[in-house]
Design a protein around this motif. Structure first.
Motif, PDB file in Angstrom:
ATOM      1  N   ARG A  31       0.995  -1.184  -0.104  1.00  0.00           N
ATOM      2  CA  ARG A  31       0.141   0.003  -0.056  1.00  0.00           C
ATOM      3  C   ARG A  31       0.912   1.239  -0.032  1.00  0.00           C
ATOM      4  O   ARG A  31       0.606   2.360  -0.820  1.00  0.00           O
ATOM      5  N   ASP A  58      -4.253  -8.779  -3.884  1.00  0.00           N
ATOM      6  CA  ASP A  58      -5.271  -8.131  -3.359  1.00  0.00           C
ATOM      7  C   ASP A  58      -5.091  -6.623  -3.685  1.00  0.00           C
ATOM      8  O   ASP A  58      -6.053  -5.724  -4.090  1.00  0.00           O
ATOM      9  N   MET A  59      -3.910  -6.129  -3.273  1.00  0.00           N
ATOM     10  CA  MET A  59      -3.557  -4.680  -3.432  1.00  0.00           C
ATOM     11  C   MET A  59      -3.479  -4.411  -4.820  1.00  0.00           C
ATOM     12  O   MET A  59      -3.950  -3.260  -5.287  1.00  0.00           O
ATOM     13  N   GLN A  62      -6.928  -3.773  -6.347  1.00  0.00           N
ATOM     14  CA  GLN A  62      -7.298  -2.388  -5.835  1.00  0.00           C
ATOM     15  C   GLN A  62      -6.625  -1.268  -6.208  1.00  0.00           C
ATOM     16  O   GLN A  62      -7.629  -0.572  -6.654  1.00  0.00           O
ATOM     17  N   ARG A  63      -5.413  -1.294  -6.493  1.00  0.00           N
ATOM     18  CA  ARG A  63      -4.789   0.094  -6.703  1.00  0.00           C
ATOM     19  C   ARG A  63      -4.450   0.147  -8.395  1.00  0.00           C
ATOM     20  O   ARG A  63      -4.204   1.067  -8.785  1.00  0.00           O
ATOM     21  N   PRO A  65      -5.869  -1.780 -11.036  1.00  0.00           N
ATOM     22  CA  PRO A  65      -6.828  -2.861 -11.633  1.00  0.00           C
ATOM     23  C   PRO A  65      -6.764  -3.231 -12.930  1.00  0.00           C
ATOM     24  O   PRO A  65      -7.475  -4.573 -13.477  1.00  0.00           O
TER      25      PRO A  65
END
Length: 248
Positions: A31, A58-59, A62-63, A65
């Motif tokens: 992150r 996952d990150m 999210q950030r 895509p």
């Protein structure tokens, strides 16, 4: 001292630039990288190469895509090596419990011969594989599965996804529980592995950067703090041009 996670970005066709060094190895560190990059540049990423950690996937989802996440082949091959060793230990324990001391000793000594690439085997190690091939079908099947998955990541591109699917079918019906479990795991990450095969993207250049970082640590005989380590890493590997006193 905790580890430092490093992130690089490829500039042009050949150059990698170190842009982020963060303490630890977790979702928080990933992150921090995306925070440094910013929302606009994160969404502009086209490809990301990483190991199999779910928190990285996952990150990235999210950030970034729109980026193709490529699961580094080295880590997939490590998974299959672990499955092979699990089968070897099972067979070794069965032989030991059955009082087959000679077979148990043979299996224990064959560990490195089973792990190594066939082209790198010594004559002595090849001799250790020969009786396994003739007398221990489950273990030899596990060895062939390991080698076949390694071949999936050989030279080539998107066409190797078909080899991956063939390997998954074979592993699923192999009657070897560690490989059946591994096939299930790989199926959950098939898309990311297919991306790595199609785009031929790996962590190799990042690992090269890590080797340079380890050399810096050895040259300094270690660091008292992560901040000191971070500073020297960025100074030496991030492309900064620092003016020195008395020099123009």
């Amino acid at each position: 001292m905790k580890t430092a996670s490093c992130s690089t970005i490829k500039e042009g066709p050949f150059r990698e630039v170190l842009i982020c060094v963060v303490e630890g190895r977790s979702k928080k560190t990933v992150r921090a990288f995306f925070d440094l990059l910013g929302s606009e540049r994160s969404r502009a990423l086209t490809h990301v190469s990483a190991d199999g950690a779910e928190w990285i996937a996952d990150m990235v989802a999210q950030r970034a895509p729109d980026a193709a996440l490529c699961l580094d082949p080295f880590h997939v091959v490590k998974w299959v090596g672990d499955a092979l060793d699990t089968v070897r230990r099972q067979v070794w324990n069965d032989a030991r419990r059955a009082g087959m001391k000679a077979l148990a000793s043979q299996l224990k000594d064959s560990r490195y011969a089973l792990w190594k690439k066939p082209e790198d085997l010594t004559d002595r190690q090849r001799a250790k594989l020969s009786p396994i091939q003739s007398a221990n079908k489950p273990l030899y099947r596990a060895y062939l599965l390991k080698e076949q998955l390694r071949q999936v990541f050989g030279p080539g591109g998107a066409e190797r996804v078909h080899l991956l699917d063939a390997w998954l079918a074979w592993a699923s019906r192999s009657k070897l529980h560690p490989f059946i479990q591994l096939a299930r795991t790989i199926r959950t990450r098939r898309h990311d592995i297919a991306n790595a095969l199609t785009h031929q993207l790996t962590n190799a250049r990042v690992e090269s950067m890590n080797t340079k970082i380890r050399l810096l640590i050895r040259r300094a005989y270690g660091f008292r703090s992560v901040e000191a380590l971070r500073a020297i890493i960025l100074l030496c590997l991030a492309g900064y041009a620092r003016p020195l006193p008395g020099r123009t």
